[in-house]
Design a protein around this motif. Structure first.
Motif, PDB file in Angstrom:
ATOM      1  N   HIS A   4       0.854  -1.190   0.000  1.00 25.55           N
ATOM      2  CA  HIS A   4       0.000   0.000   0.000  1.00 25.55           C
ATOM      3  C   HIS A   4       0.890   1.240   0.000  1.00 25.55           C
ATOM      4  O   HIS A   4       1.959   1.232   0.587  1.00 25.55           O
ATOM      5  N   PRO A   7       0.355   2.481   4.126  1.00 27.12           N
ATOM      6  CA  PRO A   7      -0.047   1.277   4.858  1.00 27.12           C
ATOM      7  C   PRO A   7      -0.772   1.549   6.173  1.00 27.12           C
ATOM      8  O   PRO A   7      -1.599   0.756   6.586  1.00 27.12           O
ATOM      9  N   GLN A  10      -5.205   3.591   5.147  1.00 23.53           N
ATOM     10  CA  GLN A  10      -5.766   3.079   3.902  1.00 23.53           C
ATOM     11  C   GLN A  10      -6.722   4.064   3.239  1.00 23.53           C
ATOM     12  O   GLN A  10      -6.832   4.078   2.019  1.00 23.53           O
ATOM     13  N   ASN A  11      -7.395   4.900   4.025  1.00 22.36           N
ATOM     14  CA  ASN A  11      -8.299   5.878   3.419  1.00 22.36           C
ATOM     15  C   ASN A  11      -7.546   6.822   2.480  1.00 22.36           C
ATOM     16  O   ASN A  11      -8.053   7.209   1.437  1.00 22.36           O
ATOM     17  N   ALA A  13      -4.883   5.972   0.756  1.00 22.89           N
ATOM     18  CA  ALA A  13      -4.575   5.170  -0.432  1.00 22.89           C
ATOM     19  C   ALA A  13      -5.771   5.140  -1.373  1.00 22.89           C
ATOM     20  O   ALA A  13      -5.611   5.261  -2.592  1.00 22.89           O
ATOM     21  N   TYR A  14      -6.958   4.990  -0.830  1.00 27.47           N
ATOM     22  CA  TYR A  14      -8.157   4.966  -1.670  1.00 27.47           C
ATOM     23  C   TYR A  14      -8.420   6.336  -2.299  1.00 27.47           C
ATOM     24  O   TYR A  14      -8.890   6.423  -3.425  1.00 27.47           O
TER      25      TYR A  14
END
Length: 62
Positions: A4, A7, A10-11, A13-14
């Protein structure tokens, strides 16, 4: 090897795929829409370089 770009968050990354990025002259999502599979490969290579990985194991996606 990191899987990711953020890492611990994650929000982010999205959200990354829909945020403006100078490397793609717009959003990564628009870059893929415009360039198809080759655009997706370019983004994969970009992320591998940014994350410090020399290659990416697509098996982690299955």
């Amino acid at each position: 090897m990191p899987t990711h770009i953020f890492p611990e968050q994650q929000n982010l990354a999205y959200q990354w795929i829909s945020q403006q990025n100078k490397a793609f002259n717009g959003t990564p999502a628009a870059f893929v829409a415009l360039n198809g599979l080759s655009g997706l490969v370019e983004i994969r290579n970009y992320l591998s370089n940014v994350c410090g990985a020399n290659s990416f194991d697509f098996a982690v996606l299955t």
